[in-house]
Design a protein around this motif. Structure first.
Motif, PDB file in Angstrom:
ATOM      1  N   PRO A  76     -36.931  48.532  19.668  1.00 35.01           N
ATOM      2  CA  PRO A  76     -35.444  49.115  19.352  1.00 35.01           C
ATOM      3  C   PRO A  76     -35.360  49.994  18.013  1.00 35.01           C
ATOM      4  CG  PRO A  76     -35.845  46.642  18.543  1.00 35.01           C
ATOM      5  CD  PRO A  76     -37.119  47.350  19.432  1.00 35.01           C
ATOM      6  N   ALA A  77     -34.364  50.832  17.932  1.00 37.98           N
ATOM      7  CA  ALA A  77     -34.098  51.531  16.804  1.00 37.98           C
ATOM      8  C   ALA A  77     -34.236  50.839  15.617  1.00 37.98           C
ATOM      9  CB  ALA A  77     -32.910  52.263  16.932  1.00 37.98           C
ATOM     10  N   ARG A  78     -33.753  49.686  15.518  1.00 43.92           N
ATOM     11  CA  ARG A  78     -33.838  48.665  14.475  1.00 43.92           C
ATOM     12  C   ARG A  78     -32.754  47.595  14.426  1.00 43.92           C
ATOM     13  NH1 ARG A  78     -30.719  51.537   9.262  1.00 43.92           N
ATOM     14  NH2 ARG A  78     -30.740  49.673   8.334  1.00 43.92           N
ATOM     15  N   HIS A  79     -32.980  46.692  13.963  1.00 46.25           N
ATOM     16  CA  HIS A  79     -31.992  45.462  14.357  1.00 46.25           C
ATOM     17  C   HIS A  79     -31.308  45.329  12.967  1.00 46.25           C
ATOM     18  CE1 HIS A  79     -35.866  43.774  12.175  1.00 46.25           C
ATOM     19  NE2 HIS A  79     -34.825  42.751  11.755  1.00 46.25           N
ATOM     20  N   ARG A  80     -30.129  44.845  13.233  1.00 43.78           N
ATOM     21  CA  ARG A  80     -29.316  44.483  11.974  1.00 43.78           C
ATOM     22  C   ARG A  80     -29.035  43.068  11.751  1.00 43.78           C
ATOM     23  NH1 ARG A  80     -28.524  49.065  10.356  1.00 43.78           N
ATOM     24  NH2 ARG A  80     -28.028  50.952  11.611  1.00 43.78           N
ATOM     25  N   ARG A  81     -29.330  42.716  10.742  1.00 45.52           N
ATOM     26  CA  ARG A  81     -29.236  41.290  10.469  1.00 45.52           C
ATOM     27  C   ARG A  81     -27.794  41.158   9.672  1.00 45.52           C
ATOM     28  NH1 ARG A  81     -32.924  39.452   6.547  1.00 45.52           N
ATOM     29  NH2 ARG A  81     -32.249  41.315   5.546  1.00 45.52           N
ATOM     30  N   PHE A  87     -28.035  36.766   0.252  1.00 43.92           N
ATOM     31  CA  PHE A  87     -27.762  38.044  -0.444  1.00 43.92           C
ATOM     32  C   PHE A  87     -26.620  38.199  -1.113  1.00 43.92           C
ATOM     33  CE2 PHE A  87     -30.355  39.166   3.331  1.00 43.92           C
ATOM     34  CZ  PHE A  87     -31.425  39.562   2.890  1.00 43.92           C
ATOM     35  N   ALA A  88     -25.422  37.424  -0.811  1.00 41.53           N
ATOM     36  CA  ALA A  88     -24.343  37.240  -1.816  1.00 41.53           C
ATOM     37  C   ALA A  88     -24.895  36.735  -2.993  1.00 41.53           C
ATOM     38  CB  ALA A  88     -23.386  36.565  -0.873  1.00 41.53           C
ATOM     39  N   ALA A  90     -27.710  36.664  -4.365  1.00 37.66           N
ATOM     40  CA  ALA A  90     -28.745  37.503  -5.056  1.00 37.66           C
ATOM     41  C   ALA A  90     -27.855  38.616  -5.764  1.00 37.66           C
ATOM     42  CB  ALA A  90     -29.781  38.022  -4.105  1.00 37.66           C
ATOM     43  N   GLY A  91     -26.750  39.326  -5.059  1.00 37.54           N
ATOM     44  CA  GLY A  91     -26.009  40.292  -5.608  1.00 37.54           C
ATOM     45  C   GLY A  91     -25.131  39.852  -6.700  1.00 37.54           C
TER      46      GLY A  91
ATOM     47  N   GLU B  61     -36.051  49.027   7.692  1.00 37.24           N
ATOM     48  CA  GLU B  61     -35.321  49.601   8.464  1.00 37.24           C
ATOM     49  C   GLU B  61     -34.800  50.871   8.125  1.00 37.24           C
ATOM     50  OE1 GLU B  61     -32.627  46.627   9.540  1.00 37.24           O
ATOM     51  OE2 GLU B  61     -33.885  45.443  10.809  1.00 37.24           O
ATOM     52  N   GLN B  64     -37.880  53.492   8.408  1.00 42.09           N
ATOM     53  CA  GLN B  64     -38.048  53.766   9.807  1.00 42.09           C
ATOM     54  C   GLN B  64     -37.048  54.467  10.402  1.00 42.09           C
ATOM     55  OE1 GLN B  64     -37.910  50.146  12.121  1.00 42.09           O
ATOM     56  NE2 GLN B  64     -37.927  51.196  14.154  1.00 42.09           N
ATOM     57  N   ASP B  65     -35.710  54.196  10.249  1.00 41.25           N
ATOM     58  CA  ASP B  65     -34.773  55.439  10.436  1.00 41.25           C
ATOM     59  C   ASP B  65     -34.661  56.729  10.029  1.00 41.25           C
ATOM     60  OD1 ASP B  65     -33.382  53.550  12.291  1.00 41.25           O
ATOM     61  OD2 ASP B  65     -31.654  53.477  10.816  1.00 41.25           O
ATOM     62  N   GLU B  99     -25.962  51.185   4.423  1.00 43.09           N
ATOM     63  CA  GLU B  99     -26.184  49.757   4.566  1.00 43.09           C
ATOM     64  C   GLU B  99     -25.490  49.131   3.560  1.00 43.09           C
ATOM     65  OE1 GLU B  99     -27.723  48.517   7.224  1.00 43.09           O
ATOM     66  OE2 GLU B  99     -27.804  46.548   6.553  1.00 43.09           O
ATOM     67  N   ARG B 103     -22.747  46.280   3.853  1.00 43.18           N
ATOM     68  CA  ARG B 103     -23.058  44.793   3.259  1.00 43.18           C
ATOM     69  C   ARG B 103     -22.808  44.737   1.729  1.00 43.18           C
ATOM     70  NH1 ARG B 103     -28.960  44.514   5.722  1.00 43.18           N
ATOM     71  NH2 ARG B 103     -29.209  42.816   4.234  1.00 43.18           N
ATOM     72  N   PRO B 104     -21.686  44.588   1.358  1.00 41.58           N
ATOM     73  CA  PRO B 104     -21.181  44.891  -0.127  1.00 41.58           C
ATOM     74  C   PRO B 104     -21.753  43.843  -1.112  1.00 41.58           C
ATOM     75  CG  PRO B 104     -19.285  44.189   1.247  1.00 41.58           C
ATOM     76  CD  PRO B 104     -20.351  44.448   2.235  1.00 41.58           C
ATOM     77  N   GLY B 105     -22.192  42.839  -0.497  1.00 41.57           N
ATOM     78  CA  GLY B 105     -22.712  41.726  -1.276  1.00 41.57           C
ATOM     79  C   GLY B 105     -24.162  41.696  -1.411  1.00 41.57           C
ATOM     80  N   LEU B 106     -24.961  42.863  -0.990  1.00 41.61           N
ATOM     81  CA  LEU B 106     -26.308  42.631  -1.019  1.00 41.61           C
ATOM     82  C   LEU B 106     -26.894  42.955  -2.367  1.00 41.61           C
ATOM     83  CD1 LEU B 106     -28.305  43.217   1.351  1.00 41.61           C
ATOM     84  CD2 LEU B 106     -28.185  45.426   0.906  1.00 41.61           C
ATOM     85  N   SER B 107     -27.955  42.443  -2.508  1.00 41.00           N
ATOM     86  CA  SER B 107     -28.244  42.461  -3.878  1.00 41.00           C
ATOM     87  C   SER B 107     -29.111  43.637  -4.126  1.00 41.00           C
ATOM     88  CB  SER B 107     -29.421  41.188  -4.127  1.00 41.00           C
ATOM     89  OG  SER B 107     -30.604  41.654  -3.631  1.00 41.00           O
ATOM     90  N   ARG B 108     -29.406  44.201  -5.255  1.00 35.03           N
ATOM     91  CA  ARG B 108     -29.893  45.592  -5.796  1.00 35.03           C
ATOM     92  C   ARG B 108     -31.246  45.304  -6.230  1.00 35.03           C
ATOM     93  NH1 ARG B 108     -24.655  46.612  -5.510  1.00 35.03           N
ATOM     94  NH2 ARG B 108     -23.891  48.009  -4.034  1.00 35.03           N
TER      95      ARG B 108
END
Lengths: 355, 200
Positions: A76-81, A87-88, A90-91, B61, B64-65, B99, B103-108
């Motif tokens: 597949p082109a890519r998978h989105r999780r 992550f919240a 971590a952000g 990803e 890859q894109d 991206e 996903r605004p809560g993504l860590s950086r």
């Protein structure tokens, strides 16, 4: 948008952080305004180099496999999780870290990592003196091996008591070597370009000298019986031709012609002696494919005259079957050996005889 | 005649093939060129993506894109507009910004846990030049006041708008705009001087 956008808007446009609507508005103006286009272009050029400050990783073999699998249609082109709570968190942590001073945190992280294992040999050096910065550096604790091999002097230096990421003397030597190689590379490129120009000039001078040598050799050569003149044109030999050449050079007309056949330069000297004598061509003919030869034509009005064959890859002088007139065109084509009368292939070179 | 049996090996043997040569080969459909291009720039592309997303899966990803996009649009590449590497990294960055907005809560953060240091193989010149550019850039950035450097990083790597940066650093919007503008111009001047020094 007809008015110039504010500078700050142009900054955001160059950064690519505007929304779609605003981006479209600014783009419409930028595309029609040379000043703003130049300004945005310069900003863009600065921003484009920012990734150069990042440490290089080795390209991931896993990503390579996925790229080619995608091109083969087997992946597949890519998978989105979906965003995970991790992550919240971590952000939030990252935001807090930014607020309290990322550099300090990074320095501590690096010092901790480096204290765990001995630093390996370095593959990368930075000549820059230790300074504090958060640019281009890991933002999470990294294995010591990776940090040590990463050109991130800012982090390594952010902690005053941290061990040096590289022996200063070695770092300095590598920096000097890199700088020297940069200069040498640029100098070599410049020299190659200069030498190419000089080679082309010398090739032209060599062709001119060839024509002169032919003339001088004719002057020295003993007079020999002239072969019976053939119908049409033929290759002339003997001191008489040289004498004619000298006379032509002093009182006749001389045309210097440069061209290229294939990738090979071709230089010709066409001499029209005085007193209505037949014209002569001096040249070193380029190589021709087996079975082919170069043939000379005189185009006068609607008429085309066969002016003879130039022997390939030889110094040649070709006496033409007629004197040239103002407005005549001398042309050359590649023809199968033994043909004549009319050209059967496109002209390779053509020169018009002036007054 | 194109060697369709071992295109990868053939291109890998062309030490010193320029990126433009590789782009032209990709436009002709030679996968070996894509492989070589990936070998050359896949590392920095991944670093950039991880720097922006802080997420290995997301970064991979995006990379890859980006490489798939380069392959598919190689024939449209305009060498007068940007260098191939710059073009690639712009695509990576755009993917990451997309991206980040999703996903605004993504860590950086930038985890290097799985990163491997690049080995210098074959022609060392590209590595040396990249490092020279990197050194010059890092030096220029170090010389910026930290508040200017910070807004540039948040804008470029974080994909944040001026307003979002203002909120992030708790400063007035006008101040952020001014820091961004002043910082970018100082950076430009510093880089101009730095690259001029590199010339003989």
């Amino acid at each position: 948008m007809n008015e110039h956008p504010e500078f700050e808007l142009l900054d955001a446009y160059a950064l690519g952080t505007l929304g779609e609507t605003e981006t479209a508005r600014v783009r419409a103006h930028v595309e029609s305004c040379p000043y703003c286009r130049s300004e945005a272009g310069e900003l863009r050029s600065v921003l484009d180099v920012l990734p150069h400050g990042l440490p290089d990783m080795r390209a991931s073999a896993r990503v390579r496999e996925r790229i080619f699998a995608q091109l083969d249609g087997s992946a597949p082109a890519r998978h989105r999780r979906p965003p995970a709570s991790f992550f919240a968190l971590a952000g939030l942590a990252a935001a807090l870290l930014l607020a309290v001073g990322l550099d300090l945190w990074l320095a501590v992280a690096l010092r901790r990592a480096q204290s765990q294992t001995a630093a390996p040999a370095f593959a990368v050096a930075s000549p820059s003196p230790p300074r504090a910065s958060s640019f281009g550096v890991p933002r999470r604790i990294s294995p010591p091996r990776l940090i040590a091999r990463t050109p991130a002097p800012a982090v390594a230096s952010a902690a005053p008591s941290a061990p040096p990421a590289m022996d200063p003397a070695l770092r300095q030597r590598v920096a000097v070597l890199e700088s020297s190689l940069t200069r040498e590379r640029l100098r070599a490129q410049r020299d190659v370009a200069r030498d190419r120009e000089r080679i082309e000039l010398l090739q032209r001078q060599l062709a001119d000298a060839d024509a002169s040598v032919v003339a001088l050799e004719r002057l020295r050569a003993p007079r020999t019986p002239e072969p019976a003149p053939s119908p049409g044109a033929g290759v002339q030999s003997g001191g008489e031709a040289a004498a004619e050449l000298v006379a032509a050079l002093s009182s006749g007309r001389v045309y210097s012609v440069d061209g290229v056949v294939g990738s090979e330069p071709w230089h010709l000297t066409i001499v029209q002696p005085p007193a209505g004598k037949d014209a002569v061509i001096y040249t070193r003919t380029p190589d021709a494919p087996d079975g082919d030869t170069y043939r000379t034509w005189v185009l006068r009005g609607a008429a085309t005259f066969d002016a003879g064959e130039l022997r390939p890859a030889a110094q040649a002088e070709l006496e033409m079957p007629m004197p040239l007139q103002t407005g005549d065109q001398v042309a050359f084509s590649r023809e199968p050996v033994g043909t004549g009368n009319k050209p059967t292939s496109p002209f390779l070179m053509k020169v018009t005889i002036g007054p | 005649m194109v060697d369709r049996e071992k295109p990868v090996e053939r291109h890998q043997n062309e030490i010193g093939s320029s990126d433009l040569v590789l782009m032209r080969s990709m436009a002709r459909g030679e996968r070996g060129a894509l492989s070589s291009f990936y070998e050359r720039h896949g590392g920095v592309a991944l670093t950039l993506a991880m720097r922006m997303l802080g997420d290995v899966d997301g970064a991979e990803e995006a990379v890859q894109d980006a490489f798939v996009a380069v392959w598919r649009r190689a024939a449209d590449f305009r060498p007068d507009a940007a260098a191939p590497r710059t073009w690639l990294l712009a695509i990576v960055r755009n993917r990451c910004i997309d991206e980040l907005r999703r996903r605004p809560g993504l860590s950086r953060a930038l985890p290097l846990d799985e990163a491997q240091p690049p080995a210098i193989e074959g022609d060392p010149w590209p590595d040396i030049w990249k490092r020279h550019c990197g050194d010059a850039l890092r030096a220029a950035l170090r010389d910026l006041p930290s508040e200017q450097r910070n807004v540039i990083e948040l804008g470029f790597f974080g994909g944040l708008s001026h307003a979002q940066i203002a909120e992030r650093v708790d400063a007035p919007l006008g101040t952020v705009k001014k820091r961004m503008r002043t910082g970018l111009r100082r950076l430009r001047l510093a880089l101009d001087a730095s690259y001029a020094d590199a010339l003989p």
